[in-house]
Design an enzyme around this catalytic site. Sequence first.
Site, mmCIF file in Angstrom:
data_model
loop_
_atom_site.group_PDB
_atom_site.id
_atom_site.type_symbol
_atom_site.label_atom_id
_atom_site.label_comp_id
_atom_site.label_asym_id
_atom_site.label_seq_id
_atom_site.Cartn_x
_atom_site.Cartn_y
_atom_site.Cartn_z
ATOM 1 N N GLY A 156 0.857 -1.077 0.123
ATOM 2 C CA GLY A 156 -0.017 0.102 0.084
ATOM 3 C C GLY A 156 0.844 1.113 0.144
ATOM 4 N N GLU A 157 0.756 2.110 0.770
ATOM 5 C CA GLU A 157 1.472 3.424 0.906
ATOM 6 C C GLU A 157 2.019 3.390 2.344
ATOM 7 O OE1 GLU A 157 2.478 4.649 -2.551
ATOM 8 O OE2 GLU A 157 3.145 5.506 -0.678
ATOM 9 N N SER A 158 3.327 3.058 2.630
ATOM 10 C CA SER A 158 3.781 3.086 3.939
ATOM 11 C C SER A 158 3.479 4.414 4.830
ATOM 12 C CB SER A 158 5.099 2.774 3.936
ATOM 13 O OG SER A 158 6.004 3.417 3.212
ATOM 14 N N CYS A 198 6.078 -5.495 0.687
ATOM 15 C CA CYS A 198 6.233 -3.992 0.102
ATOM 16 C C CYS A 198 6.202 -2.957 1.031
ATOM 17 C CB CYS A 198 5.119 -4.071 -1.077
ATOM 18 S SG CYS A 198 5.778 -2.867 -2.318
ATOM 19 N N ARG A 249 12.677 3.423 -0.605
ATOM 20 C CA ARG A 249 11.319 3.518 -1.274
ATOM 21 C C ARG A 249 11.123 3.534 -2.638
ATOM 22 N NH1 ARG A 249 7.355 7.457 1.527
ATOM 23 N NH2 ARG A 249 5.896 6.162 0.460
ATOM 24 N N ILE A 282 5.525 -3.204 -7.444
ATOM 25 C CA ILE A 282 4.663 -2.204 -7.534
ATOM 26 C C ILE A 282 5.171 -1.335 -6.735
ATOM 27 C CG2 ILE A 282 2.272 -1.153 -7.667
ATOM 28 C CD1 ILE A 282 1.297 -4.115 -7.349
ATOM 29 N N ARG A 283 5.932 -0.180 -7.572
ATOM 30 C CA ARG A 283 6.809 0.780 -6.730
ATOM 31 C C ARG A 283 7.508 0.422 -5.573
ATOM 32 N NH1 ARG A 283 5.867 5.942 -7.750
ATOM 33 N NH2 ARG A 283 5.517 6.578 -5.756
ATOM 34 N N HIS A 310 5.281 -8.866 -4.429
ATOM 35 C CA HIS A 310 3.692 -9.019 -4.011
ATOM 36 C C HIS A 310 3.436 -10.285 -4.192
ATOM 37 C CE1 HIS A 310 2.211 -4.910 -2.955
ATOM 38 N NE2 HIS A 310 3.023 -4.696 -3.639
ATOM 39 N N GLU A 312 1.110 -12.336 -3.083
ATOM 40 C CA GLU A 312 -0.217 -12.293 -3.051
ATOM 41 C C GLU A 312 -0.646 -12.211 -4.307
ATOM 42 O OE1 GLU A 312 1.300 -9.811 -2.232
ATOM 43 O OE2 GLU A 312 -0.108 -7.996 -2.281
HETATM 44 N N1 GLN Z 1 5.819 2.700 -2.494
HETATM 45 C C1 GLN Z 1 5.089 2.263 -1.402
HETATM 46 C C2 GLN Z 1 5.703 2.641 0.130
HETATM 47 O O1 GLN Z 1 6.940 3.133 0.131
HETATM 48 C C3 GLN Z 1 5.336 0.636 -1.345
HETATM 49 C C4 GLN Z 1 4.536 0.121 -2.382
HETATM 50 C C5 GLN Z 1 3.702 -1.162 -2.430
HETATM 51 O O2 GLN Z 1 3.421 -1.309 -1.394
HETATM 52 N N2 GLN Z 1 3.273 -1.644 -3.462
HETATM 53 O O3 GLN Z 1 5.043 2.679 0.569
#
Ligand code: GLN
Length: 182
Positions: free
Chosen positions: A47-49, A79, A105, A129-130, A165, A167
């Site tokens: 997600g977004e940390s 992630c 990140r 994913i990023r 990921h 999952e």
């Molecule tokens: N870029 C996100 C972060 O640093 C992590 C990306 C992800 O969980 N797919 O929070």
Amino acid sequence: MACVGLLALQGGFAPHALALREIGLPTREVREARDLDAIDGLVLPGGESTAQLRLIERHQIAEALESFVASGRPVLATCAGLVLAARQVKPVQKSFGWLDLDVERNAYGRQLDSFEDLADGDDLPLVFIRAPRISAVGKGVAVLARWRGEPVLVRAGAVTGAAFHPELTQDRRVHQLAFAGL
Ligand code: GLN
């Protein structure tokens, strides 16, 4: 029967529930400290940390998370979850230090936000994913898979960390490994 909690404050926890069901583990969403009492393992999803950190604070769940991990029950951090679990994060932000490693990140996401490949010398599918890059690992951290020479799947004690990921693929080996004891 053992039950795995999914930190469900933000991000991609739902596909982890499906993955765990496939290997016979029921799940439960964790949003407050007391939800952690009823579970035997925990997923920290992607997600977004930064958003997750804010919500952890707002829901006052940090202390309960700390004691859950300290109890030695298995944790899978993927992630953004790996970013939370790291010892040091670049650019600098708060993290819990449950895994003795440094991450950068969004390091794999600059040119391309998301991509798939296989781990070095393995058929383990990786979806990035990023994704955070694991830039350094401590002595006690075992590297279980690499991509282009860099660690992407690690384990220390009962905590498993993935920059990718698991999952989002059909391969359940990472979930199996993380929760083998349950
Ligand atoms: N870029 C996100 C972060 O640093 C992590 C990306 C992800 O969980 N797919 O929070």
